[in-house]
Design a protein around this motif. Structure first.
Motif, PDB file in Angstrom:
ATOM      1  N   ALA A 234       0.834  -1.209   0.000  1.00 49.94           N
ATOM      2  CA  ALA A 234       0.000   0.000   0.000  1.00 49.94           C
ATOM      3  C   ALA A 234       0.869   1.260   0.000  1.00 49.94           C
ATOM      4  O   ALA A 234       0.560   2.235  -0.703  1.00 49.94           O
ATOM      5  CB  ALA A 234      -0.923  -0.009   1.218  1.00 49.94           C
ATOM      6  N   GLU A 235       1.942   1.256   0.779  1.00 48.35           N
ATOM      7  CA  GLU A 235       2.854   2.409   0.820  1.00 48.35           C
ATOM      8  C   GLU A 235       3.515   2.621  -0.548  1.00 48.35           C
ATOM      9  O   GLU A 235       3.648   3.752  -1.025  1.00 48.35           O
ATOM     10  CB  GLU A 235       3.916   2.197   1.896  1.00 48.35           C
ATOM     11  N   PHE A 236       3.910   1.512  -1.153  1.00 51.91           N
ATOM     12  CA  PHE A 236       4.569   1.583  -2.457  1.00 51.91           C
ATOM     13  C   PHE A 236       3.606   2.108  -3.517  1.00 51.91           C
ATOM     14  O   PHE A 236       3.949   2.998  -4.312  1.00 51.91           O
ATOM     15  CB  PHE A 236       5.081   0.192  -2.832  1.00 51.91           C
ATOM     16  N   ASP A 237       2.375   1.585  -3.527  1.00 50.06           N
ATOM     17  CA  ASP A 237       1.369   2.053  -4.481  1.00 50.06           C
ATOM     18  C   ASP A 237       1.122   3.550  -4.324  1.00 50.06           C
ATOM     19  O   ASP A 237       1.002   4.283  -5.310  1.00 50.06           O
ATOM     20  CB  ASP A 237       0.052   1.298  -4.281  1.00 50.06           C
ATOM     21  N   ALA A 238       1.049   3.995  -3.084  1.00 48.51           N
ATOM     22  CA  ALA A 238       0.785   5.412  -2.833  1.00 48.51           C
ATOM     23  C   ALA A 238       1.875   6.289  -3.446  1.00 48.51           C
ATOM     24  O   ALA A 238       1.584   7.354  -4.011  1.00 48.51           O
ATOM     25  CB  ALA A 238       0.672   5.665  -1.327  1.00 48.51           C
ATOM     26  N   SER A 239       3.118   5.836  -3.343  1.00 48.28           N
ATOM     27  CA  SER A 239       4.223   6.631  -3.900  1.00 48.28           C
ATOM     28  C   SER A 239       4.155   6.674  -5.424  1.00 48.28           C
ATOM     29  O   SER A 239       4.425   7.713  -6.039  1.00 48.28           O
ATOM     30  CB  SER A 239       5.571   6.067  -3.441  1.00 48.28           C
ATOM     31  N   ILE A 240       3.771   5.556  -6.067  1.00 48.72           N
ATOM     32  CA  ILE A 240       3.668   5.527  -7.526  1.00 48.72           C
ATOM     33  C   ILE A 240       2.488   6.382  -7.998  1.00 48.72           C
ATOM     34  O   ILE A 240       2.607   7.162  -8.952  1.00 48.72           O
ATOM     35  CB  ILE A 240       3.501   4.082  -8.039  1.00 48.72           C
ATOM     36  N   TYR A 241       1.342   6.269  -7.307  1.00 52.44           N
ATOM     37  CA  TYR A 241       0.183   7.090  -7.681  1.00 52.44           C
ATOM     38  C   TYR A 241       0.483   8.584  -7.508  1.00 52.44           C
ATOM     39  O   TYR A 241      -0.002   9.412  -8.284  1.00 52.44           O
ATOM     40  CB  TYR A 241      -1.038   6.699  -6.847  1.00 52.44           C
ATOM     41  N   GLN A 242       1.283   8.917  -6.523  1.00 52.50           N
ATOM     42  CA  GLN A 242       1.638  10.322  -6.314  1.00 52.50           C
ATOM     43  C   GLN A 242       2.472  10.845  -7.488  1.00 52.50           C
ATOM     44  O   GLN A 242       2.278  11.977  -7.953  1.00 52.50           O
ATOM     45  CB  GLN A 242       2.411  10.489  -5.005  1.00 52.50           C
ATOM     46  N   ILE A 243       3.403  10.025  -7.972  1.00 50.40           N
ATOM     47  CA  ILE A 243       4.212  10.408  -9.135  1.00 50.40           C
ATOM     48  C   ILE A 243       3.307  10.633 -10.348  1.00 50.40           C
ATOM     49  O   ILE A 243       3.464  11.613 -11.093  1.00 50.40           O
ATOM     50  CB  ILE A 243       5.266   9.321  -9.436  1.00 50.40           C
ATOM     51  N   ILE A 244       2.334   9.745 -10.543  1.00 46.95           N
ATOM     52  CA  ILE A 244       1.411   9.878 -11.675  1.00 46.95           C
ATOM     53  C   ILE A 244       0.573  11.149 -11.553  1.00 46.95           C
ATOM     54  O   ILE A 244       0.409  11.898 -12.521  1.00 46.95           O
ATOM     55  CB  ILE A 244       0.512   8.630 -11.772  1.00 46.95           C
ATOM     56  N   GLU A 245       0.044  11.415 -10.359  1.00 46.28           N
ATOM     57  CA  GLU A 245      -0.773  12.613 -10.157  1.00 46.28           C
ATOM     58  C   GLU A 245       0.048  13.881 -10.362  1.00 46.28           C
ATOM     59  O   GLU A 245      -0.421  14.858 -10.956  1.00 46.28           O
ATOM     60  CB  GLU A 245      -1.395  12.595  -8.759  1.00 46.28           C
TER      61      GLU A 245
ATOM     62  N   LEU B   2      -1.714   2.786 -15.567  1.00 48.02           N
ATOM     63  CA  LEU B   2      -0.402   3.436 -15.557  1.00 48.02           C
ATOM     64  C   LEU B   2       0.461   2.887 -14.432  1.00 48.02           C
ATOM     65  O   LEU B   2       1.649   2.597 -14.624  1.00 48.02           O
ATOM     66  CB  LEU B   2      -0.561   4.948 -15.406  1.00 48.02           C
ATOM     67  N   ARG B   3      -0.141   2.703 -13.250  1.00 49.75           N
ATOM     68  CA  ARG B   3       0.600   2.157 -12.110  1.00 49.75           C
ATOM     69  C   ARG B   3       1.147   0.773 -12.441  1.00 49.75           C
ATOM     70  O   ARG B   3       2.313   0.461 -12.196  1.00 49.75           O
ATOM     71  CB  ARG B   3      -0.318   2.104 -10.884  1.00 49.75           C
ATOM     72  N   ASP B   4       0.280  -0.086 -13.022  1.00 50.44           N
ATOM     73  CA  ASP B   4       0.688  -1.452 -13.329  1.00 50.44           C
ATOM     74  C   ASP B   4       1.807  -1.480 -14.371  1.00 50.44           C
ATOM     75  O   ASP B   4       2.752  -2.268 -14.262  1.00 50.44           O
ATOM     76  CB  ASP B   4      -0.502  -2.266 -13.824  1.00 50.44           C
TER      77      ASP B   4
END
Length: 446
Positions: A203-214, A247-249
């Motif tokens: 969950a922490e890792f996903d949050a960091s990737i989604y933040q980069i995308i946003e 995009l995350r995947d």
């Protein structure tokens, strides 16, 4: 004649022996039972093969009848529905969306970024030069290939994220592989709290990737990287872009595929080069003659014919993607044997690349196997470092460009000598890496 069945332990079947050392297990049984045999893992049954016709049937001529097997599918826990794990029409749409980002013209645009990082990496190696202390070149190559993928995927200003992404992906991968090979461990993970810790890390890792995308969506201009190319892609039928989950995947899939395969291919190449001084000197001579003191460009790097032969032979000897698995969606016939829906296949690329019927002296390192003349007569489907068929690795040209550049940059700046006393053992996880790494002395170039 029926497919031979391996006799396993009366209680555990072949599961424990396979989990302990899958490469040794498959090699031993290939010698005893041939190119196609079945093993009982107690909780499942696998058909294991190194026959090129099996690869051809499952990966190309009847590929629509097969999907990634359920154990391989556990990687979806981390990779999601990226190109590596997606199936069917959804995969086809995603492949069409992502393909333009890997066109040759696009990759050449990223080449200068790679050169800058490669030169900076060699500048850093100067602190290890002539110290008399061997360095773990595998760790160094993990770092630099991670930097290159992060820079070309997410933008040159984001290299501070590289170590975090690298460490997290490795931790998540080791958790998943342990549970694939030892299914009983999955149940205990809920008791010990290991699964909860895994989900928290994910969950922490996903949050960091989604933040980069946003952040990129808010500031889309001025970027020339793979993420921008993926975000600009539109479905040919609907005109829709990838959503954040897609995009995350793809970001994580490209990172894993682009970082680990390149790093491991380079580690094994340096191991083999330093074990074969005559090959090493031919590479160094070619690099010096072709590159000289000039800054590398894409066309010049691709003219390094013998260096490419060495890389190809290294990937034959130690293929980073050492195996692949499939599950049948319906009945089929292969090599005269009939199979049904749900049958699972494990194809050993490692054994295919050492098959004595297709490779003379297969346990000998010989880059001349890949000379232009020797390539011509080789049968198809006996050399598959990037897979085959419609699902052949989309990033194969990216990987070749990156590895060739790093090989050339490193060998023209320094000389290298292996620490013979350090054990180098193949460790087959998702990719084939050298357990404990490869240790080299860095010397001033003669």
């Amino acid at each position: 004649m029926p497919i031979p069945k391996v006799k396993g332990h009366w209680l555990f079947g072949s599961g424990l022996e396979f989990a302990k050392d899958p490469i040794a297990y498959i090699s031993k049984n290939s010698k005893q039972y041939g190119d196609f045999f079945v093993v009982d893992m107690r909780l499942s049954k696998f058909y294991i093969s190194r026959h090129p016709e099996v690869f051809r049937k499952l990966l190309q001529t009847n590929h629509k009848n097969y999907v990634k097997d359920k154990f391989y599918g556990k990687l979806k826990l981390a990779l999601g529905e990226g190109l590596l794990m997606n199936e069917g029409e959804s995969w086809m749409r995603q492949r069409r969306l992502a393909q333009p980002a890997f066109y040759k013209k696009r990759l050449i645009e990223l080449f200068n970024t790679m050169v800058d990082i490669a030169e900076g990496f060699c500048d850093d190696l100067s602190s290890h030069c002539d110290t008399g202390v061997a360095i773990n070149i595998t760790s160094e190559l993990n770092r630099i290939t991670s930097d290159i993928v992060v820079a070309t995927l997410l933008g040159t200003g984001l290299n501070e994220d590289s170590q975090y992404i690298q460490d997290t992906i490795l931790e998540l991968q080791e958790y998943i592989i342990k549970h694939i090979r030892r299914p009983a461990a999955a149940a205990f993970a809920y008791v010990t709290g290991e699964h909860r810790r895994y989900m928290k890390k994910m969950a922490e890792f996903d949050a960091s990737i989604y933040q980069i995308i946003e952040d990129r969506k808010k500031n889309p201009d001025g970027h020339n990287d793979l993420l921008s190319m993926l975000m600009a892609a539109r479905d040919a039928d609907t005109g829709e872009p990838m959503n954040n989950r897609q995009l995350r995947d793809e970001v994580i899939t490209i990172y894993v595929a682009g970082h680990e395969t390149s790093s491991n291919a380079l580690s094994w190449t340096w191991y083999l080069l330093t074990k074969h001084p005559e090959v090493y000197q031919k590479v160094k001579q070619e690099v010096n003659e072709v590159l000289g003191d000039k800054r590398p460009d894409f066309e010049t790097i691709m003219r390094l014919q013998y260096t490419r032969q060495v890389l190809d032979e290294s990937m034959r000897f130690y293929p980073p993607a050492w195996a692949t698995g499939r599950e049948a969606l319906g009945p089929d016939e292969i090599l005269g044997h009939k199979f049904k829906k749900g049958d699972m296949f494990f194809m050993s690329i490692y054994e295919l690349h050492r098959h004595p019927d297709y490779w003379e002296n297969p346990d000998q390192f010989d880059p001349d196997r890949f000379s232009p003349d020797n390539r011509k007569g080789r049968p198809k489907f006996v050399y598959l470092p990037f897979g085959a068929g419609p699902r052949m690795c989309i990033g194969n040209n990216f990987a070749i460009m990156e590895i060739m550049l790093l090989m050339a940059t490193m060998i023209r700046r320094y000389d290298y000598e292996i620490l013979e006393s350090h054990p180098v053992i193949p460790e087959p996880l998702v990719t084939l890496r050298p357990k404990h790494g490869v240790k080299l002395f860095v010397r001033s170039s003669l």
